[in-house]
Design a protein around this motif. Structure first.
Motif, short mmCIF file in Angstrom:
data_model
loop_
_atom_site.label_atom_id
_atom_site.label_comp_id
_atom_site.label_asym_id
_atom_site.label_seq_id
_atom_site.Cartn_x
_atom_site.Cartn_y
_atom_site.Cartn_z
N SER A 1 3.68 17.76 -152.72
CA SER A 1 5.19 17.93 -152.05
C SER A 1 4.92 17.49 -150.67
O SER A 1 3.91 17.55 -150.09
CB SER A 1 5.57 19.23 -152.19
OG SER A 1 5.52 20.03 -153.48
N VAL B 1 2.34 18.28 -158.98
CA VAL B 1 2.69 17.36 -158.07
C VAL B 1 2.25 17.72 -156.64
O VAL B 1 2.03 18.96 -156.27
CB VAL B 1 4.16 17.29 -158.18
CG1 VAL B 1 4.50 16.79 -159.55
CG2 VAL B 1 4.91 18.71 -157.89
N ASN C 1 -2.94 19.11 -148.24
CA ASN C 1 -1.53 18.65 -149.08
C ASN C 1 -0.91 19.87 -149.72
O ASN C 1 -1.99 20.81 -150.22
CB ASN C 1 -1.83 17.62 -149.70
CG ASN C 1 -2.28 16.24 -149.15
OD1 ASN C 1 -1.89 16.21 -147.91
ND2 ASN C 1 -2.76 15.44 -150.00
N GLU C 2 0.20 20.12 -149.67
CA GLU C 2 0.86 21.22 -150.55
C GLU C 2 0.92 20.41 -151.68
O GLU C 2 1.26 19.43 -151.92
CB GLU C 2 2.36 21.19 -149.96
CG GLU C 2 3.03 22.40 -150.73
CD GLU C 2 4.40 22.60 -149.89
OE1 GLU C 2 5.26 23.01 -150.85
OE2 GLU C 2 4.55 22.38 -149.01
N ARG C 3 0.74 21.39 -152.75
CA ARG C 3 0.63 21.14 -154.27
C ARG C 3 1.26 21.97 -155.04
O ARG C 3 0.93 23.32 -154.77
CB ARG C 3 -0.76 20.56 -154.50
CG ARG C 3 -1.79 21.58 -154.07
CD ARG C 3 -3.11 20.97 -154.45
NE ARG C 3 -3.46 20.16 -153.31
CZ ARG C 3 -4.49 19.36 -153.56
NH1 ARG C 3 -5.44 19.30 -154.64
NH2 ARG C 3 -4.83 18.55 -152.33
N HIS C 4 1.59 21.78 -156.18
CA HIS C 4 2.24 22.76 -157.24
C HIS C 4 1.61 22.35 -158.60
O HIS C 4 1.63 21.03 -159.06
CB HIS C 4 3.62 22.71 -157.10
CG HIS C 4 4.41 23.24 -156.15
ND1 HIS C 4 4.58 22.57 -154.77
CD2 HIS C 4 5.06 24.43 -155.71
CE1 HIS C 4 5.00 23.34 -154.01
NE2 HIS C 4 5.27 24.57 -154.30
N LYS D 1 2.93 27.28 -156.96
CA LYS D 1 2.31 26.74 -155.74
C LYS D 1 0.78 26.81 -155.89
O LYS D 1 0.40 28.04 -155.87
CB LYS D 1 2.72 27.30 -154.49
CG LYS D 1 2.21 26.50 -153.21
CD LYS D 1 2.94 27.04 -151.86
CE LYS D 1 2.49 26.07 -150.63
NZ LYS D 1 3.04 26.89 -149.43
N LYS E 1 8.64 22.16 -160.84
CA LYS E 1 7.41 22.90 -160.17
C LYS E 1 7.35 24.58 -160.91
O LYS E 1 8.29 24.98 -161.22
CB LYS E 1 7.39 23.13 -158.70
CG LYS E 1 7.70 21.67 -158.04
CD LYS E 1 7.79 21.95 -156.46
CE LYS E 1 7.95 20.77 -155.80
NZ LYS E 1 8.35 21.10 -154.40
N ASP F 1 -0.24 14.58 -158.47
CA ASP F 1 -1.45 15.10 -157.72
C ASP F 1 -2.63 14.88 -158.75
O ASP F 1 -2.77 15.36 -159.66
CB ASP F 1 -1.28 16.54 -157.67
CG ASP F 1 -2.62 17.33 -156.78
OD1 ASP F 1 -3.41 16.27 -156.35
OD2 ASP F 1 -2.60 18.44 -156.79
N THR G 1 8.43 13.33 -149.81
CA THR G 1 8.64 12.72 -151.00
C THR G 1 7.65 13.50 -152.16
O THR G 1 6.56 13.53 -151.83
CB THR G 1 8.52 11.18 -151.36
OG1 THR G 1 7.09 10.69 -151.01
CG2 THR G 1 9.54 10.50 -150.64
N GLU G 2 7.80 13.39 -153.45
CA GLU G 2 7.10 14.09 -154.35
C GLU G 2 6.15 12.81 -155.13
O GLU G 2 6.65 11.91 -155.26
CB GLU G 2 7.72 15.17 -155.30
CG GLU G 2 8.29 16.40 -154.70
CD GLU G 2 8.66 17.04 -156.02
OE1 GLU G 2 8.89 16.69 -157.04
OE2 GLU G 2 8.97 18.28 -155.56
#
Length: 266
Positions: free
Chosen positions: A155, A153, A95-98, A112, A109, A162, A158-159
């Motif tokens: 990404s 969060v 999962n993409e996360r920030h 990353k 944000k 996390d 939708t956001e």
């Protein structure tokens, strides 16, 4: 049966070790008994591989690589693993996360925390449930938390918040109790220990090793962790990476492992 733990990568380099060893923010441990060897996390890049070579660790003997969660400082070294490596982790690791801050309902944000890693060239074993890696090594699967803490969060289309639900730990069933190896401890050390006790049916904790995520914890949180660990009475307590000097200050008889060190648990 002895369990050998070699610190391939940690935030600090140990005093007196080879100065060519690299220390970076992150974690990578080589954990080996008489029959199996597990690489736990890879740090942020290929530094773990350089250090393994310098420390005489033969990575070709790996039973598996276990990735605790999808933050770059724990899985960023995956591109340096050989093709078709056996990797065990949670299904949501990519999962993409920030990191982020929220003010008046608006989320911004900051940084990353994930990398775009090609996992397709490896033999992936995704599991949110406990998984036996070998006779003594176990992947914890997803750790249930009643009141999870947010760490930025996720990404996508939708956001969303996390909660690092992909975080799991490595468990080793020693003759003297459980050895629990954590990456960052985002899910909370108390929750992690109780989860491991529940899925194994073993209450005795021989050792707790890894990041405990206490570097910025409140005194109240650390006091709760301290009281819980005193009740559990682990024989070895090794807080590294995100445990922080603040966390280590409060914990009873804690050791602070560093890059280049080797520990043997009998």
């Amino acid at each position: 049966m002895p369990l050998t733990i070699k610190v391939l990568l940690e935030n600090r380099r140990a005093a007196g070790v080879d100065k060519s060893l690299k220390a970076k923010a992150g974690l990578s441990l080589w954990i080996q008994d008489e029959t199996d060897a597990v690489l736990f996390d890879t740090g942020p890049d290929g530094s773990f591989l350089h250090n393994a070579t310098q420390m005489g660790v033969d990575l070709s003997r790996m039973t598996a690589t276990v990735l605790s969660h999808g933050h770059y400082d724990h899985c960023g070294g995956v591109p340096w693993l050989p093709d078709n490596s056996r990797i065990i982790c949670h299904p949501h690791i990519a999962n993409e996360r920030h990191s982020a801050v929220t003010f008046l309902g608006y989320t911004r944000k900051i940084k990353k925390l994930s990398l775009n890693i090609d996992y397709s060239r490896h033999h992936m074993e995704y599991s949110s449930e406990p998984l036996h890696i070998s006779e003594r090594f176990i992947w914890s699967g997803e750790i249930s938390v009643t009141q999870p803490q947010a760490y930025g969060v996720l990404s996508g289309k939708t956001e969303s918040v996390d909660y690092v639900i992909d975080e799991g730990v490595l468990i080793y069933k020693s003759d003297r109790g459980l050895v629990i190896i954590t990456g960052c401890g985002h899910r909370g050390i108390v929750n992690i220990v109780r989860h491991c006790q529940k899925i194994t049916g073993i209450n005795q904790i021989h050792a707790l090793i890894g990041g405990f995520h206490l570097r910025c914890a409140s005194p109240h949180t650390i006091w709760q962790v301290r009281r819980f660990l005193k009740q559990q009475k682990p024989e070895k307590l090794m807080g590294c990476h995100c445990t922080g000097a603040w966390g280590r200050l409060w914990l009873p008889k804690v050791i602070a492992p560093a890059t280049g060190e080797t520990f043997v648990l009998e």
